[in-house]
Design an enzyme around this catalytic site. Structure first.
Site, PDB file in Angstrom:
ATOM      1  N   HIS A   1       0.913  -1.370  -0.111  1.00 36.77           N
ATOM      2  CA  HIS A   1      -0.027  -0.006   0.033  1.00 36.77           C
ATOM      3  C   HIS A   1       0.765   1.319   0.137  1.00 36.77           C
ATOM      4  O   HIS A   1       0.288   2.238  -0.263  1.00 36.77           O
ATOM      5  CB  HIS A   1      -0.789  -0.046   1.203  1.00 36.77           C
TER       6      HIS A   1
ATOM      7  N   ASP B   1      -2.326   2.363  -4.431  1.00 35.87           N
ATOM      8  CA  ASP B   1      -3.505   2.733  -3.779  1.00 35.87           C
ATOM      9  C   ASP B   1      -4.753   1.926  -4.162  1.00 35.87           C
ATOM     10  O   ASP B   1      -4.552   0.755  -4.985  1.00 35.87           O
ATOM     11  CB  ASP B   1      -3.995   4.077  -4.035  1.00 35.87           C
TER      12      ASP B   1
END
Length: 420
Positions: free
Chosen positions: A391, A395
């Site tokens: 992450h 995204d």
């Protein structure tokens, strides 16, 4: 007699050392050039160390379980031009392989020099085990040239029917021991302590490192596999006849992943301190289960390969993995990994990223279940897809878009042809 050292092969920079696993010869045994004398294990693969010459094994300097480094001396051989069987501890057992009767071509004394020349001339084309098999089965020069040419396209052992026992020798029984036979604790529990192989230790380290050093998150989607199933059913037989390999599901996923990576370049990238490094090539790691553990050999430049070439590469990896013959270089690199837990019946999972990669796609079992399509309930063969990603770089929008892109391609594979 001249003493010749048995050396650890050159190890890649990423491999610092190796462990001596099993000596196949004892001191005093006769050895022949290219005989597999000792097996050593790195963090990634098992390596055969072959005899550099004919002679008698004089000494074993590094015993089983010892850690060694590149070019370290493992033992010594007393080199000789002629090895007398009565000088060694070896027992000579004659075996007849019915499978070889039609293919073996025995050589005359006059041809031996020519065979040795051919073996030397083609040294780079044949692995030690291949050269050893040629000598064992007395293959003549014409058949040898056929083997060399054919081995570029298929598995060498399938051509000369090498005894299967050799590929099953390394079973790691030496790594299994009972700490205290029938050891019992206060609760009367019986335990058996098993030493981890180096590969399993390395897997454990890398998985823990991945969990601790990435902001890993998993996103799920599902795909209707009916179009691919029908495509395989329609063209599978013709495909196999033309390319001599069956068409599986993995090649479809490799093609779909490559297209999706082109559309989402941040997934085909990695983090280097404060920089993002984007790959220009598409090297896809394929997770393969072996008796020693999970390995991820790399299909390099997969975007330039046909479906048949991808399937042949995967088949080759699978065979070599079962025989513990995956090359170290075949495991290095890789931009993105595909793993298929569906072959074991897994319905859903959260695969762990393979650092320094930033994402991994998990395939799962195909299962018929009711699905609402245009307001109607239909029974369709569905598969859950799982994308685990870092992450820090990727995204949620990109991860979901990536999965939907793969889903759309698999449900309408014509998209590959028109690049949409």
């Amino acid at each position: 007699m001249k003493k010749i050292n048995i050396l650890v092969p050159d190890l890649p920079e990423s491999i610092s050392d190796a462990t001596v696993v099993k000596w196949h010869k004892k001191i005093g045994d006769t050895v022949h050039c290219d005989d597999n004398i000792v097996d050593i294990e790195t963090d990634k693969v098992m390596l055969e160390v072959s005899s550099p010459c004919d002679g008698i094994l004089q000494s074993i300097l590094e015993k089983e379980g010892k850690v060694v480094i590149s070019q370290q001396t493992l033992g010594e051989i007393n080199k000789s031009t002629v090895v007398d069987n009565h000088l060694s501890n070896n027992h000579i057992i004659e075996k007849e392989d019915n499978l070889l009767k039609k293919e073996e071509k025995y050589i005359t004394t006059e041809e031996k020099k020519e065979i040795e020349y051919l073996l030397k001339d083609n040294h780079k084309h044949l692995t030690p085990s291949m050269r050893r098999s040629v000598k064992i089965h007395n293959i003549n020069n014409g058949f040898l040239n056929q083997v060399i040419e054919t081995s570029k396209k298929t598995n060498f052992e399938n051509i000369i029917k090498e005894e299967k026992k050799e590929s099953n020798q390394i079973l790691f029984n030496h790594n299994i021991f009972n700490a205290n036979e029938n050891n019992k604790n206060n609760n009367n529990k019986v335990t058996n302590r098993v030493k981890m192989t180096r590969l399993r230790q390395r897997i454990a380290e890398r998985l823990l490192d991945s969990k601790n050093n990435t902001a890993m998150l998993t996103t799920f989607h599902e795909v209707n596999m009916k179009p691919i199933i029908l495509l395989r059913k329609k063209y599978g037989e013709d495909f196999e006849k033309k390319h001599n390999v069956r068409i599986g599901f993995m090649s479809f996923f490799v093609k779909a992943v490559i297209q999706a990576l082109k559309n989402f370049p941040e997934i085909n990238a990695y983090i280097d301190q404060t920089d993002i490094v984007f790959y220009k090539n598409f090297d896809i790691s394929i997770a393969i289960s072996t008796p020693r553990g999970l390995i991820t050999p790399v299909i390099r430049n997969a975007d330039t390969m046909t479906m048949a070439e991808i399937e042949k590469k995967i088949k080759d990896f699978s065979i070599k993995g079962l025989q513990n013959k995956i090359n170290i270089k075949e495991l290095m690199g890789g931009n993105f990994t595909i793993t298929n837990g569906g072959v074991f019946g897994s319905l859903m999972s959260t695969p762990i990223i393979n650092p320094p990669q930033t994402a991994i796609l998990g395939m799962h079992v195909i299962q018929e279940r009711p699905v609402v399509v245009n307001g109607q309930i239909k029974i369709l063969p569905m598969m859950y897809l799982a994308l685990s990603y870092d992450h820090r770089l990727i995204d949620g929008k990109e991860s979901v878009g990536f999965l939907i892109n793969i889903k759309n391609i698999l449900e309408d594979f014509n998209r590959i042809a028109i690049d949409v």
